[in-house]
Design a protein around this motif. Structure first.
Motif, PDB file in Angstrom:
ATOM      1  N   ASP A  50       0.868  -1.178   0.000  1.00 46.01           N
ATOM      2  CA  ASP A  50       0.000   0.000   0.000  1.00 46.01           C
ATOM      3  C   ASP A  50       0.907   1.231   0.000  1.00 46.01           C
ATOM      4  OD1 ASP A  50      -2.280   1.601   0.154  1.00 46.01           O
ATOM      5  OD2 ASP A  50      -3.214   0.359   1.704  1.00 46.01           O
ATOM      6  N   THR A  51       0.269   2.417  -0.169  1.00 47.96           N
ATOM      7  CA  THR A  51       1.057   3.657  -0.258  1.00 47.96           C
ATOM      8  C   THR A  51       1.594   4.049   1.122  1.00 47.96           C
ATOM      9  OG1 THR A  51      -1.025   4.849   0.019  1.00 47.96           O
ATOM     10  CG2 THR A  51      -0.226   4.544  -2.235  1.00 47.96           C
ATOM     11  N   PRO A  52       2.746   4.724   1.154  1.00 45.02           N
ATOM     12  CA  PRO A  52       3.341   5.074   2.457  1.00 45.02           C
ATOM     13  C   PRO A  52       2.633   6.244   3.144  1.00 45.02           C
ATOM     14  CG  PRO A  52       4.760   5.824   0.649  1.00 45.02           C
ATOM     15  CD  PRO A  52       3.606   5.102   0.013  1.00 45.02           C
ATOM     16  N   TYR A  53       2.375   6.116   4.432  1.00 42.41           N
ATOM     17  CA  TYR A  53       1.947   7.278   5.226  1.00 42.41           C
ATOM     18  C   TYR A  53       3.049   8.324   5.161  1.00 42.41           C
ATOM     19  CZ  TYR A  53      -2.121   5.225   7.546  1.00 42.41           C
ATOM     20  OH  TYR A  53      -3.348   4.696   7.819  1.00 42.41           O
ATOM     21  N   GLY A  54       2.655   9.592   5.051  1.00 39.38           N
ATOM     22  CA  GLY A  54       3.646  10.668   4.979  1.00 39.38           C
ATOM     23  C   GLY A  54       4.091  10.938   3.565  1.00 39.38           C
ATOM     24  N   GLY A  55       3.639  10.114   2.615  1.00 33.02           N
ATOM     25  CA  GLY A  55       3.980  10.328   1.206  1.00 33.02           C
ATOM     26  C   GLY A  55       5.338   9.761   0.856  1.00 33.02           C
ATOM     27  N   GLY A  56       5.728  10.006  -0.383  1.00 34.06           N
ATOM     28  CA  GLY A  56       7.018   9.492  -0.843  1.00 34.06           C
ATOM     29  C   GLY A  56       6.821   8.451  -1.923  1.00 34.06           C
ATOM     30  N   ALA A  57       7.963   8.076  -2.506  1.00 35.08           N
ATOM     31  CA  ALA A  57       7.922   7.173  -3.654  1.00 35.08           C
ATOM     32  C   ALA A  57       7.702   5.741  -3.202  1.00 35.08           C
ATOM     33  CB  ALA A  57       9.235   7.274  -4.419  1.00 35.08           C
ATOM     34  N   VAL A  60       4.745   0.287   0.295  1.00 35.65           N
ATOM     35  CA  VAL A  60       5.244  -0.354   1.518  1.00 35.65           C
ATOM     36  C   VAL A  60       4.453  -1.640   1.735  1.00 35.65           C
ATOM     37  CG1 VAL A  60       5.481  -0.069   4.024  1.00 35.65           C
ATOM     38  CG2 VAL A  60       5.838   1.893   2.504  1.00 35.65           C
ATOM     39  N   MET A  61       5.130  -2.686   2.200  1.00 39.33           N
ATOM     40  CA  MET A  61       4.407  -3.940   2.449  1.00 39.33           C
ATOM     41  C   MET A  61       3.531  -3.800   3.685  1.00 39.33           C
ATOM     42  SD  MET A  61       7.043  -6.909   1.299  1.00 39.33           S
ATOM     43  CE  MET A  61       6.108  -7.939   0.182  1.00 39.33           C
ATOM     44  N   LYS A  62       2.271  -4.206   3.530  1.00 36.88           N
ATOM     45  CA  LYS A  62       1.274  -4.087   4.591  1.00 36.88           C
ATOM     46  C   LYS A  62       1.612  -5.012   5.759  1.00 36.88           C
ATOM     47  CE  LYS A  62      -2.966  -4.710   3.052  1.00 36.88           C
ATOM     48  NZ  LYS A  62      -3.628  -3.515   3.644  1.00 36.88           N
ATOM     49  N   PRO A  63       1.278  -4.606   6.979  1.00 35.56           N
ATOM     50  CA  PRO A  63       1.638  -5.462   8.119  1.00 35.56           C
ATOM     51  C   PRO A  63       0.788  -6.718   8.278  1.00 35.56           C
ATOM     52  CG  PRO A  63       0.501  -3.473   8.902  1.00 35.56           C
ATOM     53  CD  PRO A  63       0.717  -3.301   7.411  1.00 35.56           C
ATOM     54  N   GLU A  64      -0.501  -6.657   7.861  1.00 31.88           N
ATOM     55  CA  GLU A  64      -1.397  -7.775   8.228  1.00 31.88           C
ATOM     56  C   GLU A  64      -0.941  -9.140   7.707  1.00 31.88           C
ATOM     57  OE1 GLU A  64      -2.304  -4.912   6.805  1.00 31.88           O
ATOM     58  OE2 GLU A  64      -4.282  -4.214   7.455  1.00 31.88           O
ATOM     59  N   GLU A 116       9.414  -0.669  -1.234  1.00 35.51           N
ATOM     60  CA  GLU A 116      10.282   0.226  -0.451  1.00 35.51           C
ATOM     61  C   GLU A 116      10.550  -0.314   0.946  1.00 35.51           C
ATOM     62  OE1 GLU A 116      11.809   2.779  -2.023  1.00 35.51           O
ATOM     63  OE2 GLU A 116      10.745   1.810  -3.677  1.00 35.51           O
ATOM     64  N   GLY A 117       9.981  -1.466   1.248  1.00 38.32           N
ATOM     65  CA  GLY A 117      10.235  -2.037   2.568  1.00 38.32           C
ATOM     66  C   GLY A 117       8.966  -2.563   3.185  1.00 38.32           C
ATOM     67  N   ILE A 118       9.090  -2.961   4.439  1.00 39.38           N
ATOM     68  CA  ILE A 118       7.971  -3.561   5.181  1.00 39.38           C
ATOM     69  C   ILE A 118       7.573  -2.562   6.273  1.00 39.38           C
ATOM     70  CG2 ILE A 118       7.306  -5.528   6.634  1.00 39.38           C
ATOM     71  CD1 ILE A 118       9.520  -7.177   5.290  1.00 39.38           C
ATOM     72  N   ASP A 119       6.290  -2.454   6.545  1.00 36.60           N
ATOM     73  CA  ASP A 119       5.797  -1.595   7.640  1.00 36.60           C
ATOM     74  C   ASP A 119       6.621  -1.876   8.904  1.00 36.60           C
ATOM     75  OD1 ASP A 119       4.140  -0.864  10.034  1.00 36.60           O
ATOM     76  OD2 ASP A 119       2.688  -0.264   8.484  1.00 36.60           O
TER      77      ASP A 119
END
Ligand code: ADE
Length: 230
Positions: A50-57, A60-64, A116-119
């Motif tokens: 999903d899209t990153p909180y705070g914006g940016g390119a 991000v992988m969702k935690p659930e 871009e990474g994992i939550d």
């Protein structure tokens, strides 16, 4: 040893069957299970990002899905808490000493991130289930954790007793004593006008051992001075 891998590209790990780890798996020394992270999603699109909180390119992988995967993979484990490894360029560098530490663990879980990474909360949650380590293969960026996890699994797997046929071959390798390996030669003794160093044909074991040691130190000094003490 049991190794669980969670990835959105499980077929990357088919290659591990081919190397000497295939034998370790067949003999039961290593139980490797590769899982598709999407199996722990519940929406029609099997969404993992999903899209990153705070914006940016990037995404991000969702935690659930990660939470459910970690719950399931840690639930049936008796014995020691697992070591949960997240390959990441932002982690500590994976070295031979790391491989040695991990080779004596009962249960490793590799969580391979993409995008871009994992939550970040996934790492905190994982720490309630086991020992968490973010590990980097080196100072460069890969597209995801898969290739890094494969390298780490091979480095760890071959240190499990019984996986490499001759344990002495482990002792004399690069990095095992903090130095690079000495050069090796085989027959013929002269090849394309290049002769094997005389000392190796001398039969003098003491002289051979000192020559090899000198070569190790010289190679390390020129190629990897960072490995030598100041
Ligand atoms: N994922 C992306 N780059 C990586 C690296 N250098 N090491 C481990 N995991 C990674």
């Amino acid at each position: 040893m049991r190794v669980d891998v969670v990835s959105i590209f499980p077929s990357y790990f088919d290659g591990l069957e081919l190397s000497l780890l295939g034998k370790a798996r067949a003999s039961g020394i290593l139980e490797l299970r590769v899982h598709d992270l999407r199996d722990w999603t519940s929406d029609r699109h099997r969404t993992v990002d999903d899209t990153p909180y705070g914006g940016g390119a990037g995404m991000v992988m969702k935690p659930e899905p990660w939470g459910l995967a970690l719950d399931e993979l840690t639930s049936d484990a008796g014995g020691d808490a697992p070591t949960i490894i997240f390959p990441s360029p932002a982690g500590e560098v994976f070295r031979q000493a790391t491989a040695r530490q991990l080779a004596v663990r009962e249960h490793l879980i590799f969580g391979c991130g993409r995008y871009e990474g994992i939550d970040e909360r996934v790492f905190e949650y994982a720490a309630t289930l086991g020992e968490v380590r973010l590990m980097s293969l080196g100072d460069y960026v890969l597209n995801g954790g898969e290739v890094a996890a494969m390298a780490m699994i091979e480095a760890v797997g071959r240190l499990i007793p019984g996986v490499v046929g001759n344990p002495e071959s482990l002792v004399e390798e690069s990095h095992e004593d903090g130095l690079l390996e000495y050069p090796s030669y085989t027959k013929p003794s002269t090849w394309r006008e290049r002769a094997v160093p005389d000392v190796l044909l001398s039969g003098n074991h003491g002289a051979i051992a000192s020559w090899r040691r000198e070569q190790q130190i010289e190679r390390t000094r020129t190629r990897r001075p960072d490995l030598l003490p100041e």
